[in-house]
Design a protein around this motif. Structure first.
Motif, mmCIF file in Angstrom:
data_model
loop_
_atom_site.group_PDB
_atom_site.id
_atom_site.type_symbol
_atom_site.label_atom_id
_atom_site.label_comp_id
_atom_site.label_asym_id
_atom_site.label_seq_id
_atom_site.Cartn_x
_atom_site.Cartn_y
_atom_site.Cartn_z
ATOM 1 N N ILE A 10 10.495 6.008 5.778
ATOM 2 C CA ILE A 10 9.205 5.740 5.153
ATOM 3 C C ILE A 10 9.363 4.491 4.289
ATOM 4 N N THR A 11 8.261 3.827 4.058
ATOM 5 C CA THR A 11 8.257 2.694 3.141
ATOM 6 C C THR A 11 7.084 2.856 2.189
ATOM 7 N N ALA A 12 7.263 2.465 0.947
ATOM 8 C CA ALA A 12 6.163 2.489 -0.014
ATOM 9 C C ALA A 12 5.125 1.474 0.436
ATOM 10 N N GLY A 13 3.949 1.936 0.803
ATOM 11 C CA GLY A 13 2.903 1.045 1.292
ATOM 12 C C GLY A 13 2.815 0.986 2.800
ATOM 13 N N GLY A 14 3.629 1.774 3.503
ATOM 14 C CA GLY A 14 3.567 1.798 4.968
ATOM 15 C C GLY A 14 4.248 0.606 5.606
ATOM 16 N N ASP A 15 4.199 0.567 6.905
ATOM 17 C CA ASP A 15 4.890 -0.492 7.648
ATOM 18 C C ASP A 15 4.348 -1.893 7.362
ATOM 19 N N ARG A 16 3.114 -1.979 6.872
ATOM 20 C CA ARG A 16 2.551 -3.305 6.566
ATOM 21 C C ARG A 16 3.403 -4.063 5.560
ATOM 22 N N VAL A 17 4.111 -3.334 4.676
ATOM 23 C CA VAL A 17 4.913 -4.019 3.652
ATOM 24 C C VAL A 17 6.090 -4.770 4.243
ATOM 25 N N LEU A 18 6.417 -4.501 5.488
ATOM 26 C CA LEU A 18 7.502 -5.231 6.132
ATOM 27 C C LEU A 18 7.096 -6.674 6.422
ATOM 28 N N LEU A 19 5.791 -6.926 6.450
ATOM 29 C CA LEU A 19 5.293 -8.261 6.762
ATOM 30 C C LEU A 19 4.587 -8.932 5.594
ATOM 31 N N THR A 20 3.956 -8.140 4.745
ATOM 32 C CA THR A 20 3.202 -8.703 3.630
ATOM 33 C C THR A 20 3.178 -7.726 2.460
ATOM 34 N N SER A 21 3.108 -8.244 1.262
ATOM 35 C CA SER A 21 3.108 -7.408 0.063
ATOM 36 C C SER A 21 1.875 -6.509 0.032
ATOM 37 N N GLN A 22 2.083 -5.271 -0.365
ATOM 38 C CA GLN A 22 1.013 -4.299 -0.547
ATOM 39 C C GLN A 22 1.177 -3.729 -1.955
ATOM 40 N N GLU A 23 0.829 -4.508 -2.955
ATOM 41 C CA GLU A 23 1.146 -4.185 -4.343
ATOM 42 C C GLU A 23 0.641 -2.819 -4.792
ATOM 43 N N ALA A 24 -0.594 -2.470 -4.520
ATOM 44 C CA ALA A 24 -1.136 -1.200 -5.023
ATOM 45 C C ALA A 24 -0.354 0.004 -4.499
ATOM 46 N N PRO A 25 -0.163 0.155 -3.178
ATOM 47 C CA PRO A 25 0.605 1.311 -2.698
ATOM 48 C C PRO A 25 2.077 1.260 -3.114
ATOM 49 N N GLU A 26 2.649 0.071 -3.176
ATOM 50 C CA GLU A 26 4.057 -0.050 -3.567
ATOM 51 C C GLU A 26 4.271 0.384 -5.011
ATOM 52 N N ASP A 27 3.259 0.189 -5.847
ATOM 53 C CA ASP A 27 3.381 0.498 -7.263
ATOM 54 C C ASP A 27 2.816 1.863 -7.644
ATOM 55 N N ASP A 28 2.437 2.680 -6.683
ATOM 56 C CA ASP A 28 1.824 3.980 -6.953
ATOM 57 C C ASP A 28 2.853 5.099 -6.779
ATOM 58 N N PRO A 29 3.468 5.562 -7.880
ATOM 59 C CA PRO A 29 4.501 6.593 -7.758
ATOM 60 C C PRO A 29 3.974 7.909 -7.202
ATOM 61 N N ALA A 30 2.732 8.267 -7.494
ATOM 62 C CA ALA A 30 2.160 9.516 -6.970
ATOM 63 C C ALA A 30 2.024 9.442 -5.447
ATOM 64 N N LEU A 31 1.595 8.307 -4.935
ATOM 65 C CA LEU A 31 1.476 8.122 -3.487
ATOM 66 C C LEU A 31 2.842 8.204 -2.825
ATOM 67 N N ARG A 32 3.838 7.568 -3.440
ATOM 68 C CA ARG A 32 5.193 7.612 -2.872
ATOM 69 C C ARG A 32 5.728 9.042 -2.860
ATOM 70 N N ALA A 33 5.468 9.793 -3.918
ATOM 71 C CA ALA A 33 5.926 11.186 -3.993
ATOM 72 C C ALA A 33 5.246 12.030 -2.915
ATOM 73 N N ARG A 34 3.945 11.843 -2.726
ATOM 74 C CA ARG A 34 3.220 12.606 -1.680
ATOM 75 C C ARG A 34 3.753 12.264 -0.290
ATOM 76 N N THR A 35 4.016 10.993 -0.051
ATOM 77 C CA THR A 35 4.546 10.569 1.245
ATOM 78 C C THR A 35 5.905 11.196 1.500
ATOM 79 N N LEU A 36 6.778 11.171 0.510
ATOM 80 C CA LEU A 36 8.106 11.762 0.652
ATOM 81 C C LEU A 36 8.010 13.272 0.867
ATOM 82 N N HIS A 37 7.146 13.928 0.116
ATOM 83 C CA HIS A 37 6.958 15.377 0.262
ATOM 84 C C HIS A 37 6.479 15.715 1.675
ATOM 85 N N LYS A 38 5.557 14.910 2.200
ATOM 86 C CA LYS A 38 5.002 15.151 3.539
ATOM 87 C C LYS A 38 6.084 15.054 4.616
#
Length: 73
Positions: free
Chosen positions: A26-54
């Motif tokens: 998994i990546t914080a912000g999804g696969d799009r971050v591999l090509l371009t910055s996705q600041e909001a999802p990358e900086d959202d700890p709650a989103l990252r926690a939900r993704t990891l839990h899933k």
């Protein structure tokens, strides 16, 4: 070597030995971050926690490797 390629390679090695494919990533912000910055999802700890839990749901053991890369100028 990108994360998807590594996941595929590891799972192919397991398949060749008649083992179940178990690797994912998994990546914080999804696969799009591999090509371009996705600041909001990358900086959202709650989103990252939900993704990891899933992705860990129903799995008994998980090895989590975190990589951080700050490329500020």
């Amino acid at each position: 070597m990108n994360m998807d390629h590594m996941k595929t390679s590891f799972n192919e090695m397991l398949n060749a030995q008649k083992q179940k494919a178990i690797y994912s990533y998994i990546t914080a912000g999804g696969d799009r971050v591999l090509l371009t910055s996705q600041e909001a999802p990358e900086d959202d700890p709650a989103l990252r926690a939900r993704t990891l839990h899933k992705v860990c749901a129903g799995i008994k053991r998980v090895l989590f490797v975190g990589i951080s890369c700050g490329m500020s100028v």
